[in-house]
Design an enzyme around this catalytic site. Structure first.
Site, short mmCIF file in Angstrom:
data_model
loop_
_atom_site.label_atom_id
_atom_site.label_comp_id
_atom_site.label_asym_id
_atom_site.label_seq_id
_atom_site.Cartn_x
_atom_site.Cartn_y
_atom_site.Cartn_z
N TYR A 1 18.33 -15.51 7.50
CA TYR A 1 17.99 -16.11 6.20
C TYR A 1 16.49 -15.93 5.93
CZ TYR A 1 17.25 -19.83 2.72
OH TYR A 1 16.90 -20.54 1.60
N LYS B 1 14.55 -13.81 2.87
CA LYS B 1 13.64 -14.46 1.92
C LYS B 1 12.24 -13.83 1.96
CE LYS B 1 16.49 -17.41 0.10
NZ LYS B 1 16.84 -17.32 -1.32
N SER C 1 11.74 -18.72 -0.27
CA SER C 1 11.72 -19.93 0.57
C SER C 1 10.43 -19.91 1.38
CB SER C 1 12.92 -19.91 1.52
OG SER C 1 12.76 -20.86 2.56
N1 LIG Z 1 17.53 -26.36 -0.92
C1 LIG Z 1 16.51 -25.92 -0.21
O1 LIG Z 1 15.96 -26.63 0.64
C2 LIG Z 1 15.99 -24.52 -0.43
C3 LIG Z 1 14.78 -24.17 0.17
C4 LIG Z 1 14.29 -22.89 -0.02
C5 LIG Z 1 14.98 -22.00 -0.80
N2 LIG Z 1 16.16 -22.36 -1.37
C6 LIG Z 1 16.86 -21.36 -2.19
O2 LIG Z 1 17.16 -21.93 -3.44
C7 LIG Z 1 18.25 -21.23 -4.03
C8 LIG Z 1 19.24 -22.23 -4.61
O3 LIG Z 1 19.82 -22.96 -3.56
P1 LIG Z 1 20.15 -24.52 -3.65
O4 LIG Z 1 19.38 -25.17 -2.58
O5 LIG Z 1 20.02 -25.02 -5.04
O6 LIG Z 1 21.68 -24.52 -3.15
P2 LIG Z 1 23.05 -25.02 -3.75
O7 LIG Z 1 22.90 -26.32 -4.46
O8 LIG Z 1 24.03 -24.95 -2.63
O9 LIG Z 1 23.38 -23.90 -4.85
C9 LIG Z 1 23.66 -22.58 -4.50
C10 LIG Z 1 24.16 -21.87 -5.74
O10 LIG Z 1 24.37 -20.47 -5.42
C11 LIG Z 1 25.72 -20.12 -5.77
N3 LIG Z 1 26.15 -19.05 -4.88
C12 LIG Z 1 26.30 -19.08 -3.54
N4 LIG Z 1 26.74 -17.90 -3.09
C13 LIG Z 1 26.89 -17.09 -4.19
C14 LIG Z 1 27.33 -15.77 -4.39
N5 LIG Z 1 27.73 -15.00 -3.37
N6 LIG Z 1 27.34 -15.28 -5.65
C15 LIG Z 1 26.95 -16.04 -6.71
N7 LIG Z 1 26.55 -17.31 -6.57
C16 LIG Z 1 26.51 -17.83 -5.33
C17 LIG Z 1 26.49 -21.42 -5.61
O11 LIG Z 1 27.72 -21.44 -6.32
P3 LIG Z 1 29.12 -20.90 -5.69
O12 LIG Z 1 29.13 -21.33 -4.26
O13 LIG Z 1 30.18 -21.54 -6.52
O14 LIG Z 1 29.10 -19.43 -5.85
C18 LIG Z 1 25.51 -22.40 -6.21
O15 LIG Z 1 25.56 -22.35 -7.61
C19 LIG Z 1 18.82 -20.34 -2.92
O16 LIG Z 1 18.37 -19.02 -3.09
C20 LIG Z 1 18.21 -20.92 -1.66
O17 LIG Z 1 18.12 -19.98 -0.62
C21 LIG Z 1 16.68 -23.59 -1.22
#
Ligand SMILES: NC(=O)c1ccc[n+]([C@@H]2O[C@H](COP(=O)([O-])OP(=O)(O)OC[C@H]3O[C@@H](n4cnc5c(N)ncnc54)[C@H](OP(=O)(O)O)[C@@H]3O)[C@@H](O)[C@H]2O)c1
Length: 264
Positions: free
Chosen positions: A159, A163, A147
């Site tokens: 968090y 990261k 991130s």
């Molecule tokens: N969206 C942003 O703005 C943003 C920015 C920077 C970085 N990121 C990073 O991008 C990545 C993806 O996030 P996203 O934004 O796409 O979020 P999201 O749509 O909420 O998806 C999160 C995914 O992770 C899974 N997950 C959560 N906890 C888990 C666990 N303990 N074991 C296995 N799977 C788990 C969730 O499924 P279940 O809950 O069913 O397990 C879901 O499939 C993350 O690493 C996040 O930190 C996101």
């Protein structure tokens, strides 16, 4: 340029957090690029429709439920992928969590442990397990989703620390695993509209602030990360390792300069 270098045909990809958001978009993009794709997260009911979408693109798709922060689940996951798909060429460590939004002063041990287990320990364990398999196969590619909060301090507590550690883990692994023809890179997104980041965009006053801080003057969509995943996973990215690719609409460079005095 030979565009077949962007193809992932014949490769097997494992995507954690593949049920929605960035993971789902990346899984579908890798399938479009020809890879067989395994999607994993905790809830099988959310994964099955994604696996079905993957199969509808003419490649193999598999859903496996696993908790990213638990070592037995990580072991079971890698074993299942190898048993059912035969190999692992691409690992996208994308599952992530942020159970606490608030002052660091008040963050407790439970949310600290959850954050570090899922965002860091799971990435380490799965990478190690997958890399052992990739070493046997003669190479592979690991992509870790970090991130911009891992590059500069944001008000997101532990968090951000998890990261930042993912970026260092990426560099340390790249140094060691290069000798096995395994490339490891990180992607550092800005605010992408997903469930995880809802607290940063659902409330209009909050999203206006995020948009105002972004030179491209909008938030990102999951598909805007997926293209980088395909690039890094394919031959097109064959000389890139230890790198962190920032995809944030320019936000990490500071707020836009709203200079209205241009004469042309
Ligand atoms: N969206 C942003 O703005 C943003 C920015 C920077 C970085 N990121 C990073 O991008 C990545 C993806 O996030 P996203 O934004 O796409 O979020 P999201 O749509 O909420 O998806 C999160 C995914 O992770 C899974 N997950 C959560 N906890 C888990 C666990 N303990 N074991 C296995 N799977 C788990 C969730 O499924 P279940 O809950 O069913 O397990 C879901 O499939 C993350 O690493 C996040 O930190 C996101």
């Amino acid at each position: 340029m030979d565009l077949t270098r962007f193809s992932c045909e014949g490769k097997v990809a494992l995507i954690t957090g593949g049920s929605r958001g960035i993971g789902r978009a990346s899984a579908l993009a890798l399938a479009e690029a020809g890879a067989d794709v395994v999607v994993s997260s905790r809830k099988i009911a959310d994964l099955e429709p994604v696996a079905q979408e993957i199969r509808s693109k003419g490649v193999r798709g598999l859903a496996v439920a696993a908790h990213n922060g638990k070592s037995q689940d990580c072991e079971m996951l890698v074993q299942r992928v190898v048993r059912e798909m035969g190999r692992i060429d691409i690992l996208l460590n994308n599952a992530g969590t942020n159970p606490y939004y608030g002052p660091l002063m008040d963050q407790d041990e439970t949310t600290y442990d959850i954050t570090m287990n899922v965002n860091l320990k799971g990435v380490f364990l799965l990478s190690q397990l997958a890399a052992r398999q990739m070493k046997k196969q003669g190479g592979g590619c690991i992509i870790n989703v970090s991130s911009i909060g891992g590059l500069r301090a944001e008000a997101l507590g532990i968090y951000c620390v998890s990261k930042a550690a993912v970026i260092m883990l990426t560099q340390v692994m790249a140094k060691e695993f290069g000798q096995y023809n395994i490339r490891i890179n990180a992607i550092a997104p800005g605010v992408i509209k997903t469930r995880l980041s809802e607290a940063l965009w659902k409330e209009p006053s909050v999203s206006q602030k995020a948009i105002g801080d972004t030179p491209l003057m909008r938030l990102g969509e999951p598909e805007e990360i997926a293209g980088a995943v395909v690039f890094l996973a394919s031959q097109a990215g064959s000389y890139i390792t230890g790198e962190t690719m920032v995809i944030d609409g320019g936000r990490v460079h500071g707020e836009p300069s709203y200079n209205k005095n241009a004469k042309s």
